[in-house]
Design a protein around this motif. Structure first.
Motif, mmCIF file in Angstrom:
data_model
loop_
_atom_site.group_PDB
_atom_site.id
_atom_site.type_symbol
_atom_site.label_atom_id
_atom_site.label_comp_id
_atom_site.label_asym_id
_atom_site.label_seq_id
_atom_site.Cartn_x
_atom_site.Cartn_y
_atom_site.Cartn_z
ATOM 1 N N ILE A 9 0.979 -1.170 0.062
ATOM 2 C CA ILE A 9 -0.045 -0.064 -0.085
ATOM 3 C C ILE A 9 0.732 1.435 -0.016
ATOM 4 N N ILE A 10 2.003 1.295 1.020
ATOM 5 C CA ILE A 10 2.884 2.420 0.867
ATOM 6 C C ILE A 10 3.480 2.621 -0.517
ATOM 7 N N ALA A 11 3.862 1.502 -0.974
ATOM 8 C CA ALA A 11 4.709 1.671 -2.301
ATOM 9 C C ALA A 11 3.926 2.048 -3.320
ATOM 10 N N SER A 12 2.501 1.717 -3.385
ATOM 11 C CA SER A 12 1.465 2.088 -4.419
ATOM 12 C C SER A 12 1.132 3.693 -4.247
ATOM 13 N N LEU A 13 0.887 4.003 -3.014
ATOM 14 C CA LEU A 13 0.939 5.364 -2.774
ATOM 15 C C LEU A 13 1.940 6.168 -3.309
ATOM 16 N N GLY A 14 3.234 5.841 -2.888
ATOM 17 C CA GLY A 14 4.432 6.373 -3.277
ATOM 18 C C GLY A 14 4.510 6.400 -4.925
ATOM 19 N N TRP A 15 4.084 5.298 -5.565
ATOM 20 C CA TRP A 15 4.266 5.354 -7.107
ATOM 21 C C TRP A 15 3.359 6.352 -7.661
ATOM 22 N N TYR A 16 1.969 6.254 -7.126
ATOM 23 C CA TYR A 16 0.862 7.001 -7.379
ATOM 24 C C TYR A 16 1.356 8.849 -7.148
ATOM 25 N N GLY A 17 1.932 9.218 -6.157
ATOM 26 C CA GLY A 17 2.450 10.491 -5.832
ATOM 27 C C GLY A 17 3.693 10.823 -6.881
ATOM 28 N N THR A 19 3.958 9.564 -10.011
ATOM 29 C CA THR A 19 3.501 10.032 -11.421
ATOM 30 C C THR A 19 2.738 11.172 -11.367
ATOM 31 N N LYS A 20 1.888 11.653 -10.508
ATOM 32 C CA LYS A 20 1.277 12.845 -10.228
ATOM 33 C C LYS A 20 2.304 14.052 -10.443
ATOM 34 N N PHE A 21 3.411 13.789 -9.705
ATOM 35 C CA PHE A 21 4.411 14.733 -9.653
ATOM 36 C C PHE A 21 5.010 15.176 -10.929
ATOM 37 N N GLN A 22 5.485 13.812 -11.588
ATOM 38 C CA GLN A 22 5.818 13.998 -13.086
ATOM 39 C C GLN A 22 4.852 14.621 -14.002
ATOM 40 N N ASP A 23 3.542 14.294 -13.875
ATOM 41 C CA ASP A 23 2.680 14.929 -14.471
ATOM 42 C C ASP A 23 2.792 16.279 -14.545
ATOM 43 N N ARG A 25 5.170 18.253 -13.630
ATOM 44 C CA ARG A 25 6.402 18.775 -14.239
ATOM 45 C C ARG A 25 6.461 18.905 -15.760
ATOM 46 N N LYS A 26 5.832 17.891 -16.228
ATOM 47 C CA LYS A 26 5.518 17.973 -17.565
ATOM 48 C C LYS A 26 4.838 19.192 -18.141
ATOM 49 N N ALA A 27 3.693 19.097 -17.331
ATOM 50 C CA ALA A 27 2.655 20.268 -17.707
ATOM 51 C C ALA A 27 3.409 21.755 -17.673
ATOM 52 N N GLN A 28 4.191 21.849 -16.523
ATOM 53 C CA GLN A 28 4.909 23.258 -16.436
ATOM 54 C C GLN A 28 5.922 23.450 -17.424
ATOM 55 N N ARG A 29 6.466 22.374 -18.133
ATOM 56 C CA ARG A 29 7.664 22.427 -19.134
ATOM 57 C C ARG A 29 6.939 22.907 -20.256
ATOM 58 N N VAL A 30 5.569 22.306 -20.615
ATOM 59 C CA VAL A 30 4.793 22.758 -21.650
ATOM 60 C C VAL A 30 4.387 24.134 -21.539
#
Length: 100
Positions: A9-17, A19-23, A25-30
């Protein structure tokens, strides 16, 4: 067994967070690329924004080495088929040459 479930559960929450962070960052670069494109288009021509886009046209160029600015590369990436200028698919072309 209970500890394994908690760890998953902790690993899943970390992965979810992550991916949201990467998204975000990608939006900010655009957004930054669009701002840079607008700034360079305004600097090259005192005409309205829509007519500065008309200065670029699809002419078969597909690589960063064939571009002369970030604005031109961004136009080609968005409007011309077959471009090969966004290797990581983040919407920002020619990050090593023009759109740093």
């Amino acid at each position: 067994m209970k500890q394994l479930i908690i760890l998953l559960i902790i690993a899943s929450l970390g992965w979810y967070g992550y991916t949201k962070f990467q998204d975000s960052r990608k939006a900010q670069r655009v957004v930054e690329a669009e701002a840079q494109y607008s700034k360079s288009a305004a600097a090259t021509s005192p005409k309205p924004h829509s007519s500065s886009i008309a200065t670029f046209k699809c002419d078969g160029r597909t690589h960063c080495s064939q571009m002369t600015s970030c604005a031109e590369a961004t136009f080609f990436l968005r409007n011309c088929p077959g471009t090969q200028m966004d290797g990581n698919n983040d919407g920002i072309p020619c990050e090593r040459q023009w759109c740093k």
